[in-house]
Motif scaffolding. Structure first.
Motif, PDB file in Angstrom:
ATOM      1  N   VAL A  10       0.855  -1.188   0.000  1.00  0.00           N
ATOM      2  CA  VAL A  10       0.000   0.000   0.000  1.00  0.00           C
ATOM      3  C   VAL A  10       0.889   1.234   0.000  1.00  0.00           C
ATOM      4  N   ALA A  11       0.627   2.128  -0.937  1.00  0.00           N
ATOM      5  CA  ALA A  11       1.459   3.313  -1.102  1.00  0.00           C
ATOM      6  C   ALA A  11       0.642   4.590  -0.947  1.00  0.00           C
ATOM      7  N   VAL A  12       1.244   5.581  -0.321  1.00  0.00           N
ATOM      8  CA  VAL A  12       0.710   6.940  -0.289  1.00  0.00           C
ATOM      9  C   VAL A  12       1.606   7.788  -1.176  1.00  0.00           C
ATOM     10  N   VAL A  13       1.015   8.495  -2.122  1.00  0.00           N
ATOM     11  CA  VAL A  13       1.763   9.410  -2.987  1.00  0.00           C
ATOM     12  C   VAL A  13       1.149  10.793  -2.835  1.00  0.00           C
ATOM     13  N   THR A  14       1.917  11.749  -2.314  1.00  0.00           N
ATOM     14  CA  THR A  14       1.389  13.101  -2.159  1.00  0.00           C
ATOM     15  C   THR A  14       1.654  13.914  -3.427  1.00  0.00           C
ATOM     16  N   GLY A  15       0.836  14.929  -3.624  1.00  0.00           N
ATOM     17  CA  GLY A  15       0.962  15.741  -4.832  1.00  0.00           C
ATOM     18  C   GLY A  15       0.781  14.914  -6.083  1.00  0.00           C
ATOM     19  N   ALA A  16      -0.137  13.956  -6.036  1.00  0.00           N
ATOM     20  CA  ALA A  16      -0.271  12.970  -7.118  1.00  0.00           C
ATOM     21  C   ALA A  16      -1.352  13.307  -8.132  1.00  0.00           C
ATOM     22  N   GLY A  17      -1.864  14.526  -8.094  1.00  0.00           N
ATOM     23  CA  GLY A  17      -2.900  14.897  -9.045  1.00  0.00           C
ATOM     24  C   GLY A  17      -2.357  15.323 -10.398  1.00  0.00           C
ATOM     25  N   HIS A  18      -1.075  15.640 -10.456  1.00  0.00           N
ATOM     26  CA  HIS A  18      -0.459  16.114 -11.690  1.00  0.00           C
ATOM     27  C   HIS A  18       0.981  15.604 -11.774  1.00  0.00           C
ATOM     28  N   ASP A  39      -3.816  14.853  -3.208  1.00  0.00           N
ATOM     29  CA  ASP A  39      -3.546  16.135  -3.865  1.00  0.00           C
ATOM     30  C   ASP A  39      -4.552  17.151  -3.363  1.00  0.00           C
ATOM     31  N   LEU A  40      -4.053  18.292  -2.901  1.00  0.00           N
ATOM     32  CA  LEU A  40      -4.935  19.350  -2.422  1.00  0.00           C
ATOM     33  C   LEU A  40      -5.735  19.963  -3.557  1.00  0.00           C
ATOM     34  N   GLY A  41      -5.170  19.914  -4.758  1.00  0.00           N
ATOM     35  CA  GLY A  41      -5.898  20.404  -5.919  1.00  0.00           C
ATOM     36  C   GLY A  41      -5.789  21.890  -6.168  1.00  0.00           C
ATOM     37  N   GLY A  42      -4.767  22.544  -5.593  1.00  0.00           N
ATOM     38  CA  GLY A  42      -4.569  23.961  -5.850  1.00  0.00           C
ATOM     39  C   GLY A  42      -3.700  24.193  -7.072  1.00  0.00           C
ATOM     40  N   ASP A  43      -3.394  25.467  -7.357  1.00  0.00           N
ATOM     41  CA  ASP A  43      -2.499  25.754  -8.469  1.00  0.00           C
ATOM     42  C   ASP A  43      -1.057  25.569  -8.009  1.00  0.00           C
ATOM     43  N   ARG A  44      -0.098  25.846  -8.874  1.00  0.00           N
ATOM     44  CA  ARG A  44       1.293  25.543  -8.519  1.00  0.00           C
ATOM     45  C   ARG A  44       1.851  26.474  -7.454  1.00  0.00           C
ATOM     46  N   ALA A  45       1.133  27.563  -7.162  1.00  0.00           N
ATOM     47  CA  ALA A  45       1.530  28.442  -6.065  1.00  0.00           C
ATOM     48  C   ALA A  45       0.871  28.030  -4.758  1.00  0.00           C
TER      49      ALA A  45
END
Length: 300
Positions: A10-18, A39-45
């Motif tokens: 089982v893996a957790v990958v953060t920031g995995a929406g893009h 993924d929080l789903g915000g922009d790159r900032a």
């Protein structure tokens, strides 16, 4: 050669929406891992939020026959990090792999960088990696197995104009990784870091547009997946990866110069060439080893 698989893991990958995180999640899932796509789903900032990006990756994984669940929590808060790990435990009953990939950019020259622009980048890249790893640590230790892959950067290792905040966070992750490797050794928890060069929305302003294919995220993920595999033997290492090239980054020390006589400014000046000599160099495994030459000198 047999295929490397992650069945039962089982893996957790953060920031995995893009970008890189998305590719990491897809690759692990395709090889049998069950994946928490965070993924929080915000922009790159780091502005805004949306459950969409993480859910889109989950749907893609499921369409390809894999297992995954979305998580939109914020890695930069203790509550968010705990919720990310709890999602893995509640959904899949365990946790084996943590890939800290979440990040934001707020580039500015140092003279124009406000404290909040420094703090916000540190909060996601460095503190976020700490918080997620901290939430996972006891579970990995207790089961006697774990793999952590942190995402550093050439900007952290070598510096880059306009990225004092980002570079500080990324170099901090090197020390963080090496310390986790020491503390996890007894429990078969291995931690390594990558310093990737890839075309993503984070780097599209920094890299030539015609390099987008040559520096694709698919040329980074294989290293991440290997470092997350049960067969990996190294821990505490940093590797640069991009465009099909992979290399180990060394934190090394030159032979230097020392004296048991009184140290003066003039002595430093007169021995500056020896102090700065790059060769011969030594790569130490820990602080104790690094202190060896000093102890030897003091004992002579």
């Amino acid at each position: 050669m047999s295929e490397l698989r992650y069945d039962g893991r089982v893996a957790v990958v953060t920031g995995a929406g893009h970008g890189l995180g998305r590719q990491h999640a897809l690759e692990l899932a395709a090889r049998g891992a069950k994946v928490v796509v965070n993924d929080l789903g915000g922009d790159r900032a780091g502005v805004g939020s949306s459950a969409g990006p993480a859910q889109d990756v989950v749907e893609e994984i499921k369409k390809n026959g894999g297992e995954a669940v979305a998580n939109p929590d914020n890695v930069a808060t203790a509550e968010g990090a705990q919720a990310i790990i709890q999602t893995a435990l509640d959904t899949f009953g365990k946790l084996d792999i943590v890939i800290n990939n979440a990040g934001i950019l707020r580039d500015k020259s140092f003279k124009n960088m406000a404290p909040e622009e420094f703090d916000s980048v540190i909060a996601v890249h460095l503190r976020g990696s700490f918080l997620v790893s901290s939430a996972a640590w006891s579970h990995l230790r207790d089961q006697g197995y774990g793999r952590i892959v942190n995402t550093s950067s050439p900007a952290g290792l070598f510096g880059n104009f306009g990225q004092a905040n980002y570079a500080t966070a990324k170099m901090g992750l090197v020390g963080f990784t090496k310390t986790l490797a020491h503390e996890g050794k007894k429990y078969n928890v291995k931690a390594n870091a990558i310093a990737p060069v890839a075309w993503t929305r984070m780097t599209e302003d920094l890299l030539p547009a015609d390099f987008s294919e040559k520096l694709g995220v698919d040329k980074v993920t294989p290293l991440v997946a290997y470092l997350a595999h049960e067969s990996i033997e190294v821990s505490g290492e940093v590797y640069t990866v991009g465009g099909g090239r992979v290399a180990r980054i060394l934190v090394a020390e030159g032979a230097g110069w020392g004296t048991n006589d009184a140290l003066s400014v003039e002595a430093i000046r007169d021995n500056w060439e020896a102090i700065n000599a790059a060769e011969p160099y030594t790569v130490y495994k820990n602080v104790g080893e690094q202190m060896g030459p000093l102890i030897q000198q003091l004992s002579s």
